[in-house]
Design a protein around this motif. Structure first.
Motif, short mmCIF file in Angstrom:
data_model
loop_
_atom_site.label_atom_id
_atom_site.label_comp_id
_atom_site.label_asym_id
_atom_site.label_seq_id
_atom_site.Cartn_x
_atom_site.Cartn_y
_atom_site.Cartn_z
N HIS A 86 1.33 -1.14 -0.15
CA HIS A 86 0.31 -0.12 0.08
C HIS A 86 0.85 1.01 0.31
CE1 HIS A 86 0.48 0.63 4.27
NE2 HIS A 86 1.09 -0.87 4.63
N ASP A 116 6.89 1.59 6.26
CA ASP A 116 5.64 1.08 5.77
C ASP A 116 4.75 0.90 5.01
OD1 ASP A 116 3.09 -0.45 6.95
OD2 ASP A 116 3.01 0.92 8.62
N GLY A 117 4.38 -0.34 4.02
CA GLY A 117 3.80 0.04 2.90
C GLY A 117 4.64 0.35 2.10
N GLU A 146 -4.70 1.17 2.99
CA GLU A 146 -5.05 -0.23 4.19
C GLU A 146 -4.67 0.77 5.41
OE1 GLU A 146 -1.95 -3.46 6.32
OE2 GLU A 146 -1.94 -0.75 6.37
N GLU A 147 -3.86 1.12 5.55
CA GLU A 147 -4.20 1.64 7.81
C GLU A 147 -5.64 1.45 7.76
OE1 GLU A 147 -1.98 1.23 8.94
OE2 GLU A 147 -0.08 1.76 7.54
N HIS A 165 7.13 -6.09 3.13
CA HIS A 165 6.73 -5.23 4.36
C HIS A 165 7.97 -5.29 5.16
CE1 HIS A 165 4.30 -3.40 6.29
NE2 HIS A 165 3.37 -3.09 5.68
N HIS A 190 -2.69 -7.04 6.86
CA HIS A 190 -2.11 -6.37 5.84
C HIS A 190 -2.05 -7.12 4.98
CE1 HIS A 190 1.98 -5.62 7.52
NE2 HIS A 190 1.76 -6.65 7.86
ZN ZN Z 1 1.94 -1.63 6.11
#
Ligand code: ZN
Length: 391
Positions: free
Chosen positions: A77, A88-89, A122-123, A178, A342
């Motif tokens: 993401h 992150d992503g 995604e978050e 990830h 995820h």
């Molecule tokens: Zn993530």
């Protein structure tokens, strides 16, 4: 791989949304999200990759020079939490981009066409976590009455959502790289985590009741104060949690008291309890034991389940292939579960799915301090490319 190109793309495009605290504010559906998406799309078009953006801001990039009928999907993401980190992503997105570019440049022959998926939302947002990937999988709950209302805020309709669903018949596997977001790989100096599953999440709302009264005139011996019962309950929660092994975790995320004033003995204490584990059986037993304890102690209470998201197991064959690819590159690895949700979790319901973790320094994420060493990022990208060659 071209490490310089990879790092440059990661830092520039995934750096969009940087704030004064050195964090990234690229929230789902935000102007920064779409700015980053446009930059990425422009970059891809300039390099003759075929791109498509759907109604909810997911981007799909196809690389299929040999006109294969079957595809491997890779990706992650592009949205972040508020004041989040760079990796992150975004790591999975830009590693995927680097994989496509490297494979194209070298003219490598693969057994499958590739689809790089760049997911929105995604978050956790009001659409719930993993919204982008959930939507392409057709896994939204259309019976949820508030769903249509929430979509309106983003100028979206139920029809838009239905149209985002893609056909997975020709997609043979999904792979997501990830950051670990925990300290295990970093502390144990291991290059790669081969993810065997993503934990389930169960949340309960515990209310402990007493009786409100005047905080000045009610002598201690005459009170029925729910706060007084909390130490025993909290100790029991932690003692019960200690009976289980990793990756079982229990968190009391909040304690509220009602009415919450200086001069009133509260009538209620409300605890948010979240438990995560691979085994739903463990989770259920935990809450059964908690209920039994509360009843045995004759507390006046209610214990209500708010959320139960089951765990998923990732594909054994994909795991073996990740391990074989790591061996090819002489990378150290260990099997582990993921304590965070995820995009891979959604897609694992439809096609064989795998995840690769790289170390997070000190296990920090969802923070401007989130950091993975360049050499560890590169190991992840090289492993992703090796996996695509091997599959
Ligand atoms: Zn993530």
């Amino acid at each position: 791989m071209n490490a310089e190109r990879f790092m440059n793309n990661l830092k520039t495009i995934a750096g969009i949304g940087r704030n004064d605290l050195n964090g990234i504010d690229r929230l789902a559906f935000s102007p920064y999200y779409y700015q980053a998406l446009k930059e990425l799309e422009k970059y891809l078009k300039e390099r003759d990759f075929q791109t498509r953006v759907d109604a909810i801001g997911n981007l799909f990039v196809t690389y299929n020079p040999d006109n294969k009928d079957e595809f491997i999907m890779l990706g992650s993401h592009l949205d972040t939490v508020k004041n989040g980190g760079l990796y992150d992503g975004a790591l999975g997105v830009f590693a995927g981009l680097e994989a496509l570019e490297s494979i194209k440049e070298k003219g490598l022959k693969l057994n499958y066409g590739l689809i790089l998926a760049v997911f929105n939302a995604e978050e956790g947002s009001e659409m719930g976590g993993t919204f982008g990937s959930r939507t392409i999988c057709g896994r939204n709950d259309f019976s949820d009455k508030g769903f249509e209302e929430r979509l309106k805020k983003y100028d979206l309709t139920l029809e838009d959502i239905r149209a985002c669903k893609i056909n997975f018949d020709n997609i043979k596997a999904f792979i997501e790289l990830h950051i670990e977001q925990g300290p295990t790989l970093y502390n144990e100096s291991i290059d790669i985590g081969v993810v065997n599953g993503i934990v389930g999440i169960t949340r309960y709302d515990l209310k402990v009741f007493g009786e409100s009264n005047h905080a000045g005139t009610t002598m201690m011996k005459y009170r029925n104060d729910p706060i007084k019962k909390l130490p025993k309950i909290i100790k029991e929660l932690f003692d019960l949690a200690d009976e289980y092994e990793d990756p079982f975790v229990m968190t009391i995320g909040d304690i509220k008291v009602v009415p919450g004033m200086y001069n009133v003995i509260p009538r209620e204490a409300n605890l948010f309890i979240e438990v995560r584990d691979m085994s739903q059986d463990n989770i259920n037993k935990f809450f059964e034991k908690l209920g039994k304890f509360l009843s045995d102690e004759k507390f006046d209470y209610s214990l209500e389940k708010m959320i139960e998201k089951p765990s998923v197991k990732l594909d054994k064959n994909i795991m073996s292939l990740i391990e074989k690819s790591a061996q090819d590159l002489k990378l150290s690895y260990k099997e582990m579960s993921s304590g965070a949700g995820h995009d891979a979790k959604e897609i694992s319901h439809l096609v064989p799915t795998g995840m690769i973790f790289v170390p997070s320094v000190d296990g920090i994420s969802h923070s401007p301090k989130e950091y993975t060493k360049e050499e560890d990022l590169e190991k992840g990208v090289r492993l992703l490319i090796e996996f695509l060659k091997n599959i």
